[in-house]
Design a protein around this motif. Structure first.
Motif, PDB file in Angstrom:
ATOM      1  N   ILE B 102       0.843  -1.210   0.000  1.00  0.00           N
ATOM      2  CA  ILE B 102       0.000   0.000   0.000  1.00  0.00           C
ATOM      3  C   ILE B 102       0.876   1.257   0.000  1.00  0.00           C
ATOM      4  N   LYS B 103       1.903   1.225   0.821  1.00  0.00           N
ATOM      5  CA  LYS B 103       2.779   2.397   0.905  1.00  0.00           C
ATOM      6  C   LYS B 103       3.465   2.662  -0.446  1.00  0.00           C
ATOM      7  N   ASP B 104       3.996   1.598  -1.056  1.00  0.00           N
ATOM      8  CA  ASP B 104       4.670   1.742  -2.354  1.00  0.00           C
ATOM      9  C   ASP B 104       3.746   2.341  -3.407  1.00  0.00           C
ATOM     10  N   GLU B 105       2.528   1.815  -3.465  1.00  0.00           N
ATOM     11  CA  GLU B 105       1.587   2.295  -4.482  1.00  0.00           C
ATOM     12  C   GLU B 105       1.164   3.738  -4.223  1.00  0.00           C
ATOM     13  N   THR B 106       0.949   4.039  -2.961  1.00  0.00           N
ATOM     14  CA  THR B 106       0.534   5.410  -2.611  1.00  0.00           C
ATOM     15  C   THR B 106       1.669   6.387  -2.896  1.00  0.00           C
ATOM     16  N   MET B 107       2.882   5.994  -2.524  1.00  0.00           N
ATOM     17  CA  MET B 107       4.067   6.828  -2.773  1.00  0.00           C
ATOM     18  C   MET B 107       4.223   7.084  -4.268  1.00  0.00           C
ATOM     19  N   GLU B 108       4.159   6.005  -5.039  1.00  0.00           N
ATOM     20  CA  GLU B 108       4.386   6.108  -6.489  1.00  0.00           C
ATOM     21  C   GLU B 108       3.404   7.098  -7.128  1.00  0.00           C
ATOM     22  N   SER B 109       2.169   7.016  -6.724  1.00  0.00           N
ATOM     23  CA  SER B 109       1.170   7.899  -7.318  1.00  0.00           C
ATOM     24  C   SER B 109       1.361   9.343  -6.821  1.00  0.00           C
ATOM     25  N   ALA B 110       1.720   9.494  -5.544  1.00  0.00           N
ATOM     26  CA  ALA B 110       1.954  10.845  -4.993  1.00  0.00           C
ATOM     27  C   ALA B 110       3.200  11.469  -5.635  1.00  0.00           C
ATOM     28  N   LEU B 111       4.216  10.643  -5.905  1.00  0.00           N
ATOM     29  CA  LEU B 111       5.438  11.154  -6.542  1.00  0.00           C
ATOM     30  C   LEU B 111       5.157  11.658  -7.953  1.00  0.00           C
ATOM     31  N   LYS B 112       4.305  10.904  -8.664  1.00  0.00           N
ATOM     32  CA  LYS B 112       3.935  11.336 -10.029  1.00  0.00           C
ATOM     33  C   LYS B 112       3.280  12.715 -10.003  1.00  0.00           C
ATOM     34  N   SER B 113       2.296  12.884  -9.125  1.00  0.00           N
ATOM     35  CA  SER B 113       1.605  14.177  -9.026  1.00  0.00           C
ATOM     36  C   SER B 113       2.578  15.275  -8.604  1.00  0.00           C
ATOM     37  N   ALA B 114       3.495  14.927  -7.705  1.00  0.00           N
ATOM     38  CA  ALA B 114       4.432  15.928  -7.187  1.00  0.00           C
ATOM     39  C   ALA B 114       5.440  16.364  -8.245  1.00  0.00           C
ATOM     40  N   CYS B 115       5.588  15.570  -9.322  1.00  0.00           N
ATOM     41  CA  CYS B 115       6.472  15.969 -10.430  1.00  0.00           C
ATOM     42  C   CYS B 115       5.760  16.886 -11.413  1.00  0.00           C
ATOM     43  N   GLU B 116       4.449  16.690 -11.545  1.00  0.00           N
ATOM     44  CA  GLU B 116       3.722  17.432 -12.584  1.00  0.00           C
ATOM     45  C   GLU B 116       3.736  18.939 -12.347  1.00  0.00           C
ATOM     46  N   VAL B 117       3.632  19.332 -11.079  1.00  0.00           N
ATOM     47  CA  VAL B 117       3.577  20.772 -10.788  1.00  0.00           C
ATOM     48  C   VAL B 117       4.902  21.468 -11.133  1.00  0.00           C
ATOM     49  N   PRO B 118       6.044  20.984 -10.642  1.00  0.00           N
ATOM     50  CA  PRO B 118       7.293  21.661 -11.035  1.00  0.00           C
ATOM     51  C   PRO B 118       7.552  21.628 -12.541  1.00  0.00           C
ATOM     52  N   LEU B 119       7.120  20.540 -13.217  1.00  0.00           N
ATOM     53  CA  LEU B 119       7.270  20.504 -14.681  1.00  0.00           C
ATOM     54  C   LEU B 119       6.456  21.619 -15.329  1.00  0.00           C
ATOM     55  N   GLU B 120       5.266  21.838 -14.813  1.00  0.00           N
ATOM     56  CA  GLU B 120       4.408  22.897 -15.345  1.00  0.00           C
ATOM     57  C   GLU B 120       5.020  24.274 -15.044  1.00  0.00           C
ATOM     58  N   ILE B 121       5.602  24.425 -13.869  1.00  0.00           N
ATOM     59  CA  ILE B 121       6.294  25.681 -13.528  1.00  0.00           C
ATOM     60  C   ILE B 121       7.397  25.931 -14.559  1.00  0.00           C
ATOM     61  N   MET B 122       8.148  24.892 -14.877  1.00  0.00           N
ATOM     62  CA  MET B 122       9.246  25.020 -15.837  1.00  0.00           C
ATOM     63  C   MET B 122       8.745  25.484 -17.204  1.00  0.00           C
ATOM     64  N   ARG B 123       7.644  24.844 -17.664  1.00  0.00           N
ATOM     65  CA  ARG B 123       7.091  25.240 -18.977  1.00  0.00           C
ATOM     66  C   ARG B 123       6.669  26.706 -18.964  1.00  0.00           C
ATOM     67  N   LYS B 124       6.047  27.137 -17.883  1.00  0.00           N
ATOM     68  CA  LYS B 124       5.527  28.506 -17.815  1.00  0.00           C
ATOM     69  C   LYS B 124       6.664  29.538 -17.762  1.00  0.00           C
ATOM     70  N   VAL B 125       7.738  29.232 -17.030  1.00  0.00           N
ATOM     71  CA  VAL B 125       8.815  30.235 -16.959  1.00  0.00           C
ATOM     72  C   VAL B 125       9.588  30.307 -18.278  1.00  0.00           C
ATOM     73  N   VAL B 126       9.626  29.214 -19.031  1.00  0.00           N
ATOM     74  CA  VAL B 126      10.255  29.292 -20.361  1.00  0.00           C
ATOM     75  C   VAL B 126       9.406  30.180 -21.271  1.00  0.00           C
ATOM     76  N   GLU B 127       8.093  30.067 -21.156  1.00  0.00           N
ATOM     77  CA  GLU B 127       7.219  30.971 -21.931  1.00  0.00           C
ATOM     78  C   GLU B 127       7.457  32.433 -21.509  1.00  0.00           C
ATOM     79  N   ALA B 128       7.685  32.633 -20.227  1.00  0.00           N
ATOM     80  CA  ALA B 128       7.969  33.992 -19.731  1.00  0.00           C
ATOM     81  C   ALA B 128       9.293  34.508 -20.299  1.00  0.00           C
ATOM     82  N   MET B 129      10.259  33.603 -20.434  1.00  0.00           N
ATOM     83  CA  MET B 129      11.549  34.008 -21.013  1.00  0.00           C
ATOM     84  C   MET B 129      11.380  34.500 -22.448  1.00  0.00           C
ATOM     85  N   ASP B 130      10.462  33.851 -23.199  1.00  0.00           N
ATOM     86  CA  ASP B 130      10.215  34.290 -24.574  1.00  0.00           C
ATOM     87  C   ASP B 130       9.765  35.751 -24.607  1.00  0.00           C
ATOM     88  N   LEU B 131       8.976  36.145 -23.613  1.00  0.00           N
ATOM     89  CA  LEU B 131       8.530  37.544 -23.547  1.00  0.00           C
ATOM     90  C   LEU B 131       9.712  38.469 -23.269  1.00  0.00           C
TER      91      LEU B 131
END
Lengths: 208, 208
Positions: B102-131
């Motif tokens: 249970i812990k492994d599965e819960t961790m794995e899914s929480a880790l995936k979600s926890a990666c998506e936000v910083p990845l989205e931050i990265m995409r947005k700041v690159v768009e800001a750099m274009d400006l």
């Protein structure tokens, strides 16, 4: 007063054409975030059995980091205070010789003050980097990424503040004074960049 | 809710041992400051006779920058939301096989979600750099230093967010998925660093 506004309100003011806050004050804010992350890592390390042998260092780091954060948030306000006279000096008339002389002298003195704040921001963020350097070795492993984030923030605050020195020294009539300030700035800048890059590389190696 | 707190209060929370905000949310905030500086430069350029021929571009930049700022401030809150389940997953018991599963599965899914936000931050700041890239050419000369400061902030937000991806992918059991995320992250990271460095160099040349 800027640090008492909400994050969204600060961003609204920063986005606007209003003279303050600008890139200098924002650099002090980002530097404060950088050193806040040093406090955070130290607070997460403090009291943990595993890190008991560095507890005295951690206590010192917490104290130093909190002090630097206070200084940097004061510099957010200070930057706005020195920008206002400069902004007024820009708009002085220069229709005749007498007016030109007054404008030149007012500008020169406002430019000097406007350089001192970003220079101080630079000194403070380099001190913050020293804390991150120590935390990269002594801080809790669960927050090692935050040491890298803190170092990156301090570096961008350093670079941002340096541009605010250069844009002001460029306009100074007293070129000798301007060059002295530029050299001082360059020295802190290269010291700080090397420090931040070194910390970041260590953290990157630890999290990859 | 974090962005409704005062700057000082945000820094207090960031400094503390509380699980959020952390380096990820702070990176989104610094990215928002970076793009706010793009808005500022564009607002200072807008309506000026000297820059009348780029007014349409400036209008577009203001709209885009304001949108990116909203997205980045939302990501400050989002980062806290995804960190909480991860933080809870860390504390799950693993006394026996069933609990470990249970812990492994819960961790794995929480880790995936926890990666998506910083990845989205990265995409947005690159768009800001274009400006900022565009503003380095088209923006008012009086605020050129702020273009450099903005690019430096976006770069540190990018790098800070990347560490928050890596620290999470490192713990994933599914190594293939982890490597895919790492590669995506590396690609955005090197693209963004090159962009930010290029803008910063242009600004540095202009203010020296």
């Amino acid at each position: 007063m800027f640090m008492e506004k909400s994050g969204n309100e600060f961003l609204n003011l920063l986005s606007s054409a209003a003279p303050v806050p600008g890139g200098g004050g924002a650099s002090a804010f980002v530097g404060a975030m950088g050193v806040a992350l040093a406090s955070m890592v130290a607070n997460l390390t403090s009291g943990k059995k595993k890190y008991a042998d560095v507890q005295a260092d951690i206590d010192r780091i917490i104290k130093k980091a909190d002090g630097l954060r206070n200084e940097l948030t004061s510099l957010v306000e200070k930057d706005a205070e020195v920008f206002e006279p400069l902004s007024r000096a820009y708009s002085l008339p220069k229709e005749n010789e007498a007016e030109r002389k007054i404008k030149d002298e007012t500008m020169e003195s406002a430019l000097k003050s406007a350089c001192e704040v970003p220079l101080e921001i630079m000194r403070k963020v380099v001190e913050a980097m020293d804390l991150h350097e120590e935390l990269a070795k002594k801080g809790t492993r669960i927050a090692v990424s935050d040491v890298g984030v803190g170092a990156a923030f301090c570096k961008s605050a350093l670079m941002g503040a340096s541009l605010n020195v250069f844009i002001n020294t460029k306009l100074m009539k007293n070129r000798q004074y301007a060059e002295e300030v530029n050299q001082k700035t360059e020295a802190i800048l290269s010291e700080g960049i090397a420090k931040a890059d070194n910390i970041y590389r260590q953290v990157e190696a630890a999290v990859r």
